[in-house]
Design a protein around this motif. Structure first.
Motif, PDB file in Angstrom:
ATOM      1  N   LEU A  23     -48.716 -18.613  -1.905  1.00 25.34           N
ATOM      2  CA  LEU A  23     -48.001 -19.859  -1.651  1.00 25.34           C
ATOM      3  C   LEU A  23     -47.444 -19.898  -0.229  1.00 25.34           C
ATOM      4  CD1 LEU A  23     -45.912 -20.028  -4.955  1.00 25.34           C
ATOM      5  CD2 LEU A  23     -48.001 -21.288  -4.435  1.00 25.34           C
ATOM      6  N   SER A  24     -47.425 -21.090   0.346  1.00 23.77           N
ATOM      7  CA  SER A  24     -46.750 -21.290   1.629  1.00 23.77           C
ATOM      8  C   SER A  24     -45.246 -21.248   1.372  1.00 23.77           C
ATOM      9  CB  SER A  24     -47.144 -22.635   2.231  1.00 23.77           C
ATOM     10  OG  SER A  24     -46.591 -23.693   1.463  1.00 23.77           O
ATOM     11  N   GLN A  25     -44.469 -21.196   2.444  1.00 22.19           N
ATOM     12  CA  GLN A  25     -43.016 -21.235   2.271  1.00 22.19           C
ATOM     13  C   GLN A  25     -42.598 -22.514   1.560  1.00 22.19           C
ATOM     14  OE1 GLN A  25     -41.516 -20.710   6.280  1.00 22.19           O
ATOM     15  NE2 GLN A  25     -41.137 -18.534   5.905  1.00 22.19           N
ATOM     16  N   GLU A  26     -43.201 -23.618   1.968  1.00 18.29           N
ATOM     17  CA  GLU A  26     -42.844 -24.907   1.370  1.00 18.29           C
ATOM     18  C   GLU A  26     -43.185 -24.944  -0.119  1.00 18.29           C
ATOM     19  OE1 GLU A  26     -44.631 -24.515   4.181  1.00 18.29           O
ATOM     20  OE2 GLU A  26     -43.314 -25.347   5.706  1.00 18.29           O
ATOM     21  N   GLU A  27     -44.369 -24.442  -0.476  1.00 19.30           N
ATOM     22  CA  GLU A  27     -44.792 -24.437  -1.880  1.00 19.30           C
ATOM     23  C   GLU A  27     -43.890 -23.535  -2.722  1.00 19.30           C
ATOM     24  OE1 GLU A  27     -49.600 -25.093  -1.285  1.00 19.30           O
ATOM     25  OE2 GLU A  27     -48.750 -23.082  -1.043  1.00 19.30           O
ATOM     26  N   PHE A  28     -43.578 -22.347  -2.213  1.00 19.41           N
ATOM     27  CA  PHE A  28     -42.725 -21.407  -2.929  1.00 19.41           C
ATOM     28  C   PHE A  28     -41.339 -22.009  -3.141  1.00 19.41           C
ATOM     29  CE2 PHE A  28     -39.935 -17.722  -3.379  1.00 19.41           C
ATOM     30  CZ  PHE A  28     -40.673 -16.860  -4.187  1.00 19.41           C
ATOM     31  N   ALA A  29     -40.778 -22.572  -2.071  1.00 17.67           N
ATOM     32  CA  ALA A  29     -39.442 -23.165  -2.153  1.00 17.67           C
ATOM     33  C   ALA A  29     -39.405 -24.301  -3.175  1.00 17.67           C
ATOM     34  CB  ALA A  29     -39.010 -23.665  -0.773  1.00 17.67           C
ATOM     35  N   ARG A  34     -41.607 -24.888  -5.708  1.00 14.72           N
ATOM     36  CA  ARG A  34     -41.940 -24.414  -7.052  1.00 14.72           C
ATOM     37  C   ARG A  34     -40.762 -23.728  -7.741  1.00 14.72           C
ATOM     38  NH1 ARG A  34     -47.178 -20.640  -8.319  1.00 14.72           N
ATOM     39  NH2 ARG A  34     -47.253 -21.030 -10.527  1.00 14.72           N
ATOM     40  N   PHE A  35     -39.983 -22.963  -6.959  1.00 16.38           N
ATOM     41  CA  PHE A  35     -38.906 -22.175  -7.548  1.00 16.38           C
ATOM     42  C   PHE A  35     -37.511 -22.705  -7.213  1.00 16.38           C
ATOM     43  CE2 PHE A  35     -42.555 -19.222  -7.262  1.00 16.38           C
ATOM     44  CZ  PHE A  35     -42.743 -19.057  -8.622  1.00 16.38           C
ATOM     45  N   HIS A  36     -37.444 -23.939  -6.698  1.00 13.13           N
ATOM     46  CA  HIS A  36     -36.174 -24.629  -6.439  1.00 13.13           C
ATOM     47  C   HIS A  36     -35.253 -23.827  -5.524  1.00 13.13           C
ATOM     48  CE1 HIS A  36     -36.519 -27.470 -10.130  1.00 13.13           C
ATOM     49  NE2 HIS A  36     -37.708 -27.051  -9.750  1.00 13.13           N
ATOM     50  N   ILE A  37     -35.810 -23.333  -4.435  1.00  9.41           N
ATOM     51  CA  ILE A  37     -35.039 -22.603  -3.429  1.00  9.41           C
ATOM     52  C   ILE A  37     -35.048 -23.451  -2.162  1.00  9.41           C
ATOM     53  CG2 ILE A  37     -34.944 -20.516  -2.010  1.00  9.41           C
ATOM     54  CD1 ILE A  37     -36.464 -19.090  -4.320  1.00  9.41           C
ATOM     55  N   PRO A  38     -33.896 -23.724  -1.567  1.00  8.56           N
ATOM     56  CA  PRO A  38     -33.906 -24.493  -0.324  1.00  8.56           C
ATOM     57  C   PRO A  38     -34.786 -23.804   0.729  1.00  8.56           C
ATOM     58  CG  PRO A  38     -31.672 -24.292  -1.169  1.00  8.56           C
ATOM     59  CD  PRO A  38     -32.543 -23.371  -1.994  1.00  8.56           C
ATOM     60  N   LEU A  39     -35.614 -24.586   1.397  1.00  9.06           N
ATOM     61  CA  LEU A  39     -36.558 -24.034   2.366  1.00  9.06           C
ATOM     62  C   LEU A  39     -35.845 -23.246   3.462  1.00  9.06           C
ATOM     63  CD1 LEU A  39     -39.457 -23.736   3.345  1.00  9.06           C
ATOM     64  CD2 LEU A  39     -39.237 -25.973   4.448  1.00  9.06           C
ATOM     65  N   GLY A  40     -34.741 -23.755   3.958  1.00 10.20           N
ATOM     66  CA  GLY A  40     -33.993 -23.050   4.999  1.00 10.20           C
ATOM     67  C   GLY A  40     -33.490 -21.699   4.521  1.00 10.20           C
ATOM     68  N   THR A  41     -33.061 -21.646   3.276  1.00 10.12           N
ATOM     69  CA  THR A  41     -32.598 -20.385   2.691  1.00 10.12           C
ATOM     70  C   THR A  41     -33.741 -19.389   2.604  1.00 10.12           C
ATOM     71  OG1 THR A  41     -30.888 -21.526   1.419  1.00 10.12           O
ATOM     72  CG2 THR A  41     -31.555 -19.345   0.628  1.00 10.12           C
ATOM     73  N   LEU A  42     -34.888 -19.853   2.120  1.00 13.21           N
ATOM     74  CA  LEU A  42     -36.063 -18.984   2.025  1.00 13.21           C
ATOM     75  C   LEU A  42     -36.430 -18.433   3.401  1.00 13.21           C
ATOM     76  CD1 LEU A  42     -38.431 -17.829   0.364  1.00 13.21           C
ATOM     77  CD2 LEU A  42     -39.672 -19.931   0.901  1.00 13.21           C
ATOM     78  N   ARG A  43     -36.434 -19.287   4.397  1.00 19.59           N
ATOM     79  CA  ARG A  43     -36.767 -18.841   5.760  1.00 19.59           C
ATOM     80  C   ARG A  43     -35.748 -17.831   6.278  1.00 19.59           C
ATOM     81  NH1 ARG A  43     -38.822 -24.727   7.854  1.00 19.59           N
ATOM     82  NH2 ARG A  43     -40.966 -24.441   7.144  1.00 19.59           N
ATOM     83  N   ASP A  44     -34.470 -18.072   6.009  1.00 21.08           N
ATOM     84  CA  ASP A  44     -33.434 -17.118   6.425  1.00 21.08           C
ATOM     85  C   ASP A  44     -33.662 -15.756   5.780  1.00 21.08           C
ATOM     86  OD1 ASP A  44     -32.140 -18.947   8.059  1.00 21.08           O
ATOM     87  OD2 ASP A  44     -30.551 -19.398   6.598  1.00 21.08           O
ATOM     88  N   TRP A  45     -33.992 -15.741   4.496  1.00 23.65           N
ATOM     89  CA  TRP A  45     -34.262 -14.473   3.810  1.00 23.65           C
ATOM     90  C   TRP A  45     -35.467 -13.774   4.417  1.00 23.65           C
ATOM     91  CZ3 TRP A  45     -34.144 -16.653  -1.870  1.00 23.65           C
ATOM     92  CH2 TRP A  45     -32.831 -16.913  -2.242  1.00 23.65           C
ATOM     93  N   GLU A  46     -36.537 -14.511   4.610  1.00 19.48           N
ATOM     94  CA  GLU A  46     -37.766 -13.900   5.126  1.00 19.48           C
ATOM     95  C   GLU A  46     -37.595 -13.375   6.544  1.00 19.48           C
ATOM     96  OE1 GLU A  46     -41.441 -15.973   4.678  1.00 19.48           O
ATOM     97  OE2 GLU A  46     -41.235 -16.132   2.506  1.00 19.48           O
ATOM     98  N   GLN A  47     -36.786 -14.045   7.332  1.00 23.72           N
ATOM     99  CA  GLN A  47     -36.614 -13.645   8.726  1.00 23.72           C
ATOM    100  C   GLN A  47     -35.441 -12.686   8.913  1.00 23.72           C
ATOM    101  OE1 GLN A  47     -36.587 -17.336  10.927  1.00 23.72           O
ATOM    102  NE2 GLN A  47     -38.617 -17.891  10.149  1.00 23.72           N
ATOM    103  N   GLY A  48     -34.802 -12.302   7.807  1.00 22.25           N
ATOM    104  CA  GLY A  48     -33.742 -11.310   7.862  1.00 22.25           C
ATOM    105  C   GLY A  48     -32.421 -11.814   8.417  1.00 22.25           C
ATOM    106  N   ARG A  49     -32.265 -13.115   8.549  1.00 23.16           N
ATOM    107  CA  ARG A  49     -30.995 -13.666   9.038  1.00 23.16           C
ATOM    108  C   ARG A  49     -29.912 -13.582   7.977  1.00 23.16           C
ATOM    109  NH1 ARG A  49     -34.429 -17.680  11.819  1.00 23.16           N
ATOM    110  NH2 ARG A  49     -34.248 -18.974   9.965  1.00 23.16           N
ATOM    111  N   LYS A  50     -30.315 -13.676   6.712  1.00 22.86           N
ATOM    112  CA  LYS A  50     -29.387 -13.582   5.588  1.00 22.86           C
ATOM    113  C   LYS A  50     -30.053 -12.792   4.475  1.00 22.86           C
ATOM    114  CE  LYS A  50     -26.931 -17.873   6.420  1.00 22.86           C
ATOM    115  NZ  LYS A  50     -26.525 -19.164   5.906  1.00 22.86           N
ATOM    116  N   ASP A  51     -29.225 -12.180   3.646  1.00 21.17           N
ATOM    117  CA  ASP A  51     -29.718 -11.481   2.463  1.00 21.17           C
ATOM    118  C   ASP A  51     -29.379 -12.305   1.234  1.00 21.17           C
ATOM    119  OD1 ASP A  51     -30.734  -9.198   3.754  1.00 21.17           O
ATOM    120  OD2 ASP A  51     -28.732  -8.309   3.838  1.00 21.17           O
ATOM    121  N   PRO A  52     -30.269 -12.308   0.250  1.00 17.01           N
ATOM    122  CA  PRO A  52     -29.957 -13.010  -1.003  1.00 17.01           C
ATOM    123  C   PRO A  52     -28.746 -12.368  -1.684  1.00 17.01           C
ATOM    124  CG  PRO A  52     -32.259 -12.252  -0.960  1.00 17.01           C
ATOM    125  CD  PRO A  52     -31.582 -11.680   0.228  1.00 17.01           C
ATOM    126  N   ASP A  53     -27.920 -13.185  -2.330  1.00 17.05           N
ATOM    127  CA  ASP A  53     -26.799 -12.628  -3.084  1.00 17.05           C
ATOM    128  C   ASP A  53     -27.336 -11.996  -4.373  1.00 17.05           C
ATOM    129  OD1 ASP A  53     -27.269 -14.738  -4.885  1.00 17.05           O
ATOM    130  OD2 ASP A  53     -25.516 -15.879  -4.255  1.00 17.05           O
TER     131      ASP A  53
END
Length: 69
Positions: A16-22, A24-43
């Motif tokens: 899945l692309s970032q957009e598709e994953f976000a 499909r699983f109801h995750i804000p796209l910006g949040t997903l990108r932050d997690w993938e790029q290491g800017r933030k960690d999931p709680d």
């Protein structure tokens, strides 16, 4: 140390692309990108959710998008 699920690895394994994953699983796209790029960690709750997605993505999709009866 807490083990953080590798979001990018899970997403790519599902093909899945970032957009598709976000979407499909109801995750804000910006949040997903932050997690993938290491800017933030999931709680803790998000980490648990990612573990479930990684282990049984179809069950999560079915729960979020039930088939019409």
């Amino acid at each position: 140390m807490k083990r953080t699920p590798q979001v990018r690895t899970i997403r790519r394994a599902l093909g899945l692309s970032q957009e598709e994953f976000a979407t499909r699983f109801h995750i804000p796209l910006g949040t997903l990108r932050d997690w993938e790029q290491g800017r933030k960690d999931p709680d803790a709750a998000a980490r648990a959710y990612l573990v479930v997605i990684g282990r049984n993505p179809e069950a999560v999709s079915e729960a979020l998008h039930p088939a019409p009866s």
